[in-house]
Structure formats: structure tokens, C-alpha cells
Design a protein around this motif. Structure first.
Motif, short mmCIF file in Angstrom:
data_model
loop_
_atom_site.label_atom_id
_atom_site.label_comp_id
_atom_site.label_asym_id
_atom_site.label_seq_id
_atom_site.Cartn_x
_atom_site.Cartn_y
_atom_site.Cartn_z
N ALA A 293 7.45 -0.51 -4.28
CA ALA A 293 6.55 -0.29 -5.42
C ALA A 293 5.61 0.81 -4.96
O ALA A 293 5.45 1.03 -3.75
N SER A 294 4.98 1.50 -5.90
CA SER A 294 4.07 2.57 -5.51
C SER A 294 2.89 1.98 -4.72
O SER A 294 2.56 0.80 -4.87
N VAL A 295 2.29 2.81 -3.87
CA VAL A 295 1.16 2.34 -3.06
C VAL A 295 0.02 1.86 -3.95
O VAL A 295 -0.60 0.82 -3.68
N GLU A 296 -0.23 2.58 -5.04
CA GLU A 296 -1.32 2.19 -5.96
C GLU A 296 -1.05 0.81 -6.55
O GLU A 296 -1.94 -0.04 -6.62
N ARG B 81 -2.16 -5.09 -6.60
CA ARG B 81 -1.72 -6.48 -6.46
C ARG B 81 -2.53 -7.18 -5.37
O ARG B 81 -2.93 -8.33 -5.52
N ARG B 82 -2.75 -6.48 -4.26
CA ARG B 82 -3.55 -7.05 -3.16
C ARG B 82 -4.98 -7.33 -3.64
O ARG B 82 -5.57 -8.35 -3.30
N LEU C 66 -10.16 -0.46 -4.14
CA LEU C 66 -8.77 0.03 -4.12
C LEU C 66 -8.59 1.03 -3.00
O LEU C 66 -7.55 1.06 -2.33
N LYS C 67 -9.63 1.85 -2.77
CA LYS C 67 -9.55 2.88 -1.75
C LYS C 67 -9.28 2.25 -0.37
O LYS C 67 -8.40 2.69 0.38
N GLU C 68 -10.03 1.20 -0.07
CA GLU C 68 -9.87 0.53 1.22
C GLU C 68 -8.48 -0.10 1.33
O GLU C 68 -7.80 -0.01 2.36
N LEU C 69 -8.04 -0.72 0.23
CA LEU C 69 -6.74 -1.39 0.26
C LEU C 69 -5.59 -0.39 0.40
O LEU C 69 -4.62 -0.63 1.11
N ILE C 70 -5.73 0.77 -0.28
CA ILE C 70 -4.70 1.81 -0.17
C ILE C 70 -4.62 2.30 1.28
O ILE C 70 -3.53 2.43 1.86
N ARG D 158 -0.48 0.28 7.55
CA ARG D 158 0.53 -0.72 7.91
C ARG D 158 1.95 -0.19 7.64
O ARG D 158 2.84 -0.36 8.45
N ASP D 159 2.13 0.51 6.52
CA ASP D 159 3.45 1.10 6.20
C ASP D 159 3.89 2.03 7.33
O ASP D 159 5.03 2.00 7.77
#
Ligand code: DC
Length: 217
Positions: free
Chosen positions: A144-147, A152-153, A166-170, A176-177
Motif C-alpha cells: 500500500a502507499s506509504v501515506e 492506518r497506523r 502523519l509526518k512522524e509516522l511516515i 523500517r521499510d
């Protein structure tokens, strides 16, 4: 029958795999939970990821049992239910370093094959189609796209009462990827013969139906 699902963090593997396992009456094997449990134990014991000897002993001596039936599965480590503890920020930030070590992977892959032996199993992780069950009946590479994955996270965290930007989660997901797909031992990659499934814009029900339909072909 073995249904093997690989994919990066947040691609929808866990929720889909659990529901598919419940529908098929199969064993659900969350291999990421096992890498997280070893990471949790090593952090508690103060074993750095670079200490292969100690890490190997920690992995071998840790008893991991999955209890319950999908979708309500708990992981019990050395008699303690660590289902919540393995999802902490600290474990999430460190797991990519610990799980890259041969000292951890060799023993966990062995345990994963033993847990699955003789069962219909839905198994998800990063190296399931490539290393753990290369002869799986069904192999899926979920993306799925990173965004989308970060969103979802963010929702998962919000459900736990935690606000994350969202910035931190991205940034976390991208880190990790990168670590999971560039490590030398069993990097995350699409296996030969795996069906690619991009879940961006798909509903959970669509994801479940897609895989269940593959099992009927
Ligand atoms: O799916 P997850 O986020 O719970 O996985 C946690 C970590 O474990 C992730 O950074 C990659 C690693 N992992 C792995 O290396 N191999 C697997 N089969 C499953 C997970």
C-alpha cells in the motif's frame, strides 16, 4: 494448506490474515509478533542487537506460545501475555535491528515451521514466501502507499488514545521499510510466483475476499 503473506508495515497483512484464518478455520501465525517478543526480552535484559552470542541464547531460551483463536490471538512469552507490550514504541523502534540478526532469524524460522507443521495455516511476515514457506500453496505480496500505511497506523494509535502526526509516522515507516528490505538476511522482497496485492483504496472485506477466493481456485 499454507497461505503465506509478506509485505511492509501497515500494508494490511495482520487484519486481513487474521480474518482469512478465522474464515478458513486455520492457524494464524504472526511472525512479526515473534520478532517483537525477542526484541522486548532482549531490551529488558539489556542485550544489545550486536551481541550475537547473548542474542542467540535469548532467542533459543524464550518460550513463545500463541493462545486463542483468530482474530483474538495473544502471544505469551515465558508465561507472560506480552501482546500489548510488544507493540510499544520502544519495541517498534528497535525491532528492525534485532530481527536482522542471524542469531535471531535461524531459531525463529525453525520455530515457525514447527508451529505450522500439519496445520492449515495463514502466516504473515516479511520472508514467509521467500524463506519460511517457499512452497506455500498461496503466496501473496501485500503493499500500500506509504501515506495510506501511515494513515492506518495513525488510526490504530488513535484507538489506543495516542496522537501521532502523519509526518512522524511516515518517517518511521520509511526507516523500517529501508532496514527490512536492505538487510542481508532474508530481506523483504516479492517472492517468485507471489500474487501482488495493492491494498491502497481496498476495504478490509475486499482484501479478505480476494485471498479467500484464491484459496478456492
Ligand atoms: O509486522 P510487524 O511490524 O509486527 O513486524 C515487526 C518487525 O519484524 C518488522 O520490522 C520486520 C520484522 N519481521 C521480519 O523481519 N520477518 C518476519 N517474518 C516478520 C517480521
Amino acid at each position: 494448506m499454507v497461505v503465506a503473506i509478506d509485505g511492509p508495515a501497515g500494508s494490511g497483512k495482520s487484519s486481513t490474515a487474521k480474518a482469512v484464518a478465522a474464515k478458513l478455520g486455520a492457524v494464524y501465525l504472526d511472525t512479526g509478533a515473534m520478532y517483537r517478543a525477542v526484541t522486548l526480552k532482549a531490551l529488558r535484559l539489556g542485550v544489545p542487537y550486536t551481541d550475537d552470542e547473548a542474542l542467540s541464547a535469548v532467542t533459543r531460551e524464550t518460550e513463545m506460545i500463541f493462545e486463542g483463536a483468530p482474530p483474538d490471538i495473544r502471544i505469551v512469552m515465558d508465561g507472560e501475555d506480552v501482546s500489548a507490550a510488544i507493540r510499544s514504541d520502544e519495541v517498534t523502534k528497535n525491532v528492525s535491528d534485532y530481527c536482522a540478526r542471524d542469531a535471531v532469524r535461524t531459531s525463529l524460522v525453525d520455530q515457525q515451521r514447527k508451529i505450522a507443521a500439519g496445520h492449515t495455516v495463514v502466516c504473515e511476515g516479511r520472508d514467509i514466501c521467500t524463506v519460511v514457506f517457499p512452497n506455500a500453496d498461496i503466496k501473496i505480496y501485500m503493499t500500500a502507499s506509504v501515506e495510506e500505511r501511515a494513515k492506518r497506523r495513525q488510526k490504530d494509535f488513535a484507538a489506543m488514545g495516542i496522537n501521532k502526526s502523519l509526518k512522524e509516522l511516515i518517517a518511521d515507516i520509511e526507516t523500517r521499510d529501508r532496514k527490512d528490505s536492505t538487510r542481508s538476511n532474508s530481506p523483504l522482497t516479492k517472492a517468485e510466483g507471489a500474487v501482488e496485492m495493492d491494498t491502497t483504496g481496498m476495504t478490509l472485506d475486499e482484501q479478505i475476499d480476494f485471498i479467500v477466493a484464491l484459496t478456492k481456485m
